[in-house]
Scaffold this active site. Structure first.
Site, PDB file in Angstrom:
ATOM      1  N   SER A 205       0.825  -1.201   0.000  1.00 25.38           N
ATOM      2  CA  SER A 205       0.000   0.000   0.000  1.00 25.38           C
ATOM      3  C   SER A 205       0.867   1.262   0.000  1.00 25.38           C
ATOM      4  O   SER A 205       1.576   1.530  -0.971  1.00 25.38           O
ATOM      5  CB  SER A 205      -0.949  -0.047   1.198  1.00 25.38           C
ATOM      6  OG  SER A 205      -1.937   0.952   1.117  1.00 25.38           O
ATOM      7  N   HIS A 408      -7.804  -5.435   0.162  1.00 27.24           N
ATOM      8  CA  HIS A 408      -6.587  -4.671   0.466  1.00 27.24           C
ATOM      9  C   HIS A 408      -5.925  -5.169   1.753  1.00 27.24           C
ATOM     10  O   HIS A 408      -4.699  -5.313   1.813  1.00 27.24           O
ATOM     11  CB  HIS A 408      -6.937  -3.188   0.593  1.00 27.24           C
ATOM     12  CG  HIS A 408      -5.754  -2.279   0.548  1.00 27.24           C
ATOM     13  ND1 HIS A 408      -5.001  -2.087  -0.594  1.00 27.24           N
ATOM     14  CD2 HIS A 408      -5.181  -1.497   1.500  1.00 27.24           C
ATOM     15  CE1 HIS A 408      -4.023  -1.235  -0.341  1.00 27.24           C
ATOM     16  NE2 HIS A 408      -4.101  -0.869   0.917  1.00 27.24           N
TER      17      HIS A 408
END
Length: 437
Positions: A205, A408
């Site tokens: 990320s 995610h």
């Protein structure tokens, strides 16, 4: 990374420090219209999660309770590594602008690997899923010299040569400064200590975002990277309503950040408790839906949640970040551009020589880049991945995680993350090592 909105409204203790602006925060000062926006967005989000995952959540909660007394949740990172038989070292690195960063090392004879975390995360998140699945453990088992980095502002890197975390000025950074100052300091330190010329970089990320900043703004660092592996590459963000709340058009920085001094992102406050009380009626949903903002906002796939590991994960996450990191992502979501921080036209003109912030020159990234992505990653949808691939100078592989619901958060915490992702990472790395080890 997208854990971003809850934590704007938190309370911070004030301590004495010199030559800085002390600040305090008061939840009562948050305007009613801002409260209503958050209620509307998160109320619908929470109710939708419960509606589609209620039965699974209740089952997971029973597993979670059985593991709730795990000793590991109270162990720090060095204690965890020692418990599971790994050597560990702690290193301090000073950036050129005075931040003192902590890195942890699992020493080995193989090539050095630097692992970099996302927003609100820390080095711990590469270990807390367990010794059989955590990426830090797996790389060490494969013989790599593992370095676990910590960006300025998280729990391991809350120090500066002249500023206290109670100073507003301490928190005046976004992920731009992490890429521009923290990564060069860590990379140079690792290469000096290991007497190597290059290292392997793995970022989750924000860990990918900061790499893109580094190698586009300081392209001389491309030659120091064997390969960069992006676990959910984040640069262009499209159509995420939660992040749009953080864009300048909503004036959230004026209403909240400056009004109540919310310069630091932290895990909990009365506002989060208010949402939990309003929308999460059972212990199971309060713990597994509202209790962890990463799982709530990043689109958790509850069938992949490792409930047994959750007490340990919750014990180490969130780790803290600057509010400006969140605001910067909000600007990207609003503009659709991968650009430097937008301070407003007047300050932009002073800093950049233009009314709008300049975009990062991604075409200057020449080190090999491998991108892992998933189709249902709410933070980085396929349109974002395609744009990153088009803009970057040297994408050598784009690999889709072979599981449709992979989210995610799953890049770190999925029950089957080793089989679905990390085994592939371990297979890919040797393709970029031409030395004899």
């Amino acid at each position: 990374m997208i854990t971003l909105v809850f934590v704007l409204l938190l309370s911070l203790n004030t301590a004495s420090c010199k030559e800085c602006s002390l600040f305090e925060r008061n939840i009562a000062e948050i305007p009613d219209k801002v409260i209503k926006i958050f209620d509307d967005v998160f109320g619908d989000l929470i109710q939708n999660i419960i509606r589609h995952n209620g039965t699974v959540i209740e089952t997971l909660y029973e597993e979670y309770k059985k593991a709730a007394n795990s000793d590991d949740k109270n162990l720090n990172i060095t204690q965890l590594l020692t418990k599971y038989g790994y050597p560990v070292q702690q290193h301090e690195v000073k950036t050129s602008d005075g931040y003192l960063l902590t890195m942890f090392r699992i020493p080995n004879d193989g090539p050095p690997v630097l692992l970099m975390h996302g927003t609100l995360s820390s080095s711990d998140d590469f270990l807390t899923i367990g010794s059989n699945s955590g990426l830090g453990y797996l790389l060490a088992n494969a013989g790599y010299d593992v370095w676990l980095g910590n960006a300025r502002g998280n729990k391991h890197s809350r120090r500066h040569t002249t500023l206290s975390p109670s100073c507003k000025e301490f928190w005046e950074f976004s992920w731009d400064e992490i890429g521009r100052y923290d990564l060069p300091a860590m990379i140079d330190y690792i290469l000096l200590k290991t007497k190597e010329e290059k290292l392997i970089y793995i970022g989750h990320s924000q860990g990918s975002t900061t790499f893109f900043v580094l190698c586009s703004e300081l392209p001389e660092y491309n030659k120091k990277i064997r390969v960069m592996i992006a676990l959910s590459a984040v640069a262009f963000i499209f159509g995420i309503p939660v992040l749009n709340l953080l864009s300048p058009i909503n004036a959230l920085e004026t209403l909240v950040v400056d009004a109540i001094g919310a310069y630091e992102l932290m895990p909990r406050n009365k506002f989060l408790q208010r949402l939990t009380d309003s929308f999460c009626g059972t212990p199971a949903t309060a713990t597994l839906v509202c209790g962890n903002i990463l799982l709530l906002l990043s689109g958790a796939d509850y069938s992949q949640i490792n409930a047994i590991a959750l007490p340990v994960i919750f014990g180490h996450y969130p780790a803290g970040s600057s509010t400006r990191q969140a605001l910067h992502y909000g600007q990207l979501s609003f503009s659709g551009k991968f650009a430097q921080y937008d301070h407003g036209p007047i300050k932009n003109l002073m800093l950049y020589g233009s009314l709008a912030p300049p975009e990062y020159p991604l075409e200057k990234i020449t080190s090999p880049v491998v991108i892992y992505h998933s189709l249902l990653d709410r933070v980085t949808p396929i349109t974002s991945v395609e744009k990153i691939k088009k803009k970057l100078g040297n994408v050598s592989k784009v690999i889709k995680v072979p599981y449709l619901q992979f989210s995610h958060a799953d890049f770190l915490f999925a029950r089957d993350v080793k089989k679905l992702l990390y085994d592939s990472v371990l297979d890919v790395i040797p393709e970029y090592i031409d030395d004899l080890y």
